[in-house]
Design a protein around this motif. Structure first.
Motif, mmCIF file in Angstrom:
data_model
loop_
_atom_site.group_PDB
_atom_site.id
_atom_site.type_symbol
_atom_site.label_atom_id
_atom_site.label_comp_id
_atom_site.label_asym_id
_atom_site.label_seq_id
_atom_site.Cartn_x
_atom_site.Cartn_y
_atom_site.Cartn_z
ATOM 1 N N PRO A 192 -11.524 -12.178 21.695
ATOM 2 C CA PRO A 192 -11.902 -13.053 22.826
ATOM 3 C C PRO A 192 -10.711 -13.497 23.658
ATOM 4 N N TYR A 193 -9.531 -13.629 23.034
ATOM 5 C CA TYR A 193 -8.345 -14.010 23.799
ATOM 6 C C TYR A 193 -7.928 -12.897 24.755
ATOM 7 N N HIS A 194 -8.115 -11.650 24.327
ATOM 8 C CA HIS A 194 -7.804 -10.528 25.208
ATOM 9 C C HIS A 194 -8.772 -10.493 26.388
ATOM 10 N N ILE A 208 -1.848 -14.082 23.045
ATOM 11 C CA ILE A 208 -1.818 -12.616 23.009
ATOM 12 C C ILE A 208 -0.610 -12.172 22.204
ATOM 13 N N GLU A 209 -0.823 -11.319 21.229
ATOM 14 C CA GLU A 209 0.289 -10.831 20.428
ATOM 15 C C GLU A 209 1.288 -10.103 21.329
ATOM 16 N N PRO A 210 2.587 -10.316 21.142
ATOM 17 C CA PRO A 210 3.618 -9.768 22.038
ATOM 18 C C PRO A 210 3.483 -8.279 22.319
ATOM 19 N N ILE A 230 -2.286 -5.684 28.334
ATOM 20 C CA ILE A 230 -3.279 -6.622 28.873
ATOM 21 C C ILE A 230 -3.012 -6.869 30.353
ATOM 22 N N VAL A 231 -1.747 -7.041 30.710
ATOM 23 C CA VAL A 231 -1.391 -7.248 32.113
ATOM 24 C C VAL A 231 -1.775 -6.021 32.947
#
Length: 297
Positions: free
Chosen positions: A159-161, A182-184, A190-191
């Motif tokens: 859901p965070y993605h 978001i995991e590094p 994602i961007v």
């Protein structure tokens, strides 16, 4: 391929009429079509999923799509206005196509996340017909809705993605709080996917199969913003030049080639409408000035 090429007819022109005696049959046809489309997308992405898993994932996403569709229907926003259910489907389709043609290394979950983000990006339960979707309402819905949380969990997306993709697509930037979740190793992708969804969100209306469908959608923006249709039509060419042309230029070559003719048709059409409106306004002003002179004489 048949489903992808006929997507607009299968989905975006589809409307469930609740007064129709065959409503349940129509809903079943829609369910079948959306699941078949999703399976086609997964196959195009070279997914390693087995048929049973493919069917299961498609069914779960199909249920989410239909849940969102019901919200739009309840708020009387299924086909009216600019930001309607069909717009969400169209933006989702273009985003998926562009992502798969981008050359990025995509996992099945990447495709699932951009698919879910696309269908959710304008969700705003309780929105009035003459109101635009609210990003804060989306954030509240995805954060607090048990139904959405359950659906995303069943599909297997983060859901965070999904939230980050929508914020990037709608706002153009992601705040530090969003990025912190978001995991590094995933942030760059994602961007990138958020940018793809943003361009799809901007462009999808202007690459519809017919210019009449595009104009109808644009006129819906006047209803949504409660301003004269002529004003919206006049301003559309500026929107196309300022935002849509850069977005189109960022599309992968395959997507550009597929939609170039439709997009160029939209540019020419709305440029012509703007010129007609300008000439009409000039003529009206001249007539009014002539009348005032006649009165003075």
């Amino acid at each position: 391929n048949i489903l992808l090429e006929n997507y607009d007819g299968v989905f975006t022109d589809h409307k469930i009429d609740h007064s129709h005696n065959q409503q349940q049959d129509m809903e079943r046809i829609y369910d079948f079509a959306i699941v078949a489309y999703l399976q086609t997308v997964f196959r195009m992405s070279n997914s390693a999923m087995q048929l049973s898993e493919l069917q299961e994932k498609s069914n779960k996403i199909g249920r989410l799509f239909n849940y969102i569709m019901k919200i739009y229907e309840k708020d009387k926003l299924f086909t009216v206005n600019y930001h309607n259910f069909n717009h969400s489907l169209e933006a989702t389709k273009l985003a998926i196509e562009s992502a798969m043609a981008s050359g990025m290394e995509l996992t099945t979950n990447d495709i699932l996340e951009i698919m879910v983000a696309g269908i959710l990006h304008n969700i705003s339960p309780g929105r009035l017909p003459n109101a635009a979707p609210s990003l804060s309402k989306f954030i509240d819905t995805i954060t607090r809705s048990d139904d959405i949380a359950r659906a995303l969990g069943n599909i297997g997306v983060n859901p965070y993605h999904v939230k980050a993709l929508v914020i990037k697509a709608v706002k153009g930037v992601m705040d530090a709080g969003t990025m912190a979740n978001i995991e590094p190793a995933k942030r760059k992708k994602i961007v990138q996917l958020g940018k793809i969804l943003a361009d799809a969100n901007i462009l999808s209306t202007y690459i519809k199969p017919s210019i009449e469908q595009t104009e109808l959608r644009v006129r819906g923006l006047a209803h949504e913003k409660d301003i004269p249709e002529e004003q919206v039509i006049f301003n559309t060419i500026r929107f196309l030049q300022t935002y849509c042309i850069p977005s189109f230029n960022r599309l992968p070559l395959a997507s550009k080639d597929k939609y170039r003719q439709r997009f160029e048709t939209a540019l020419a059409y709305f440029s012509g409408l703007a010129e007609t409106i300008t000439n009409k306004a000039s003529l009206t002003a001249e007539i009014e000035q002539s009348r005032r002179l006649e009165k003075n004489i």
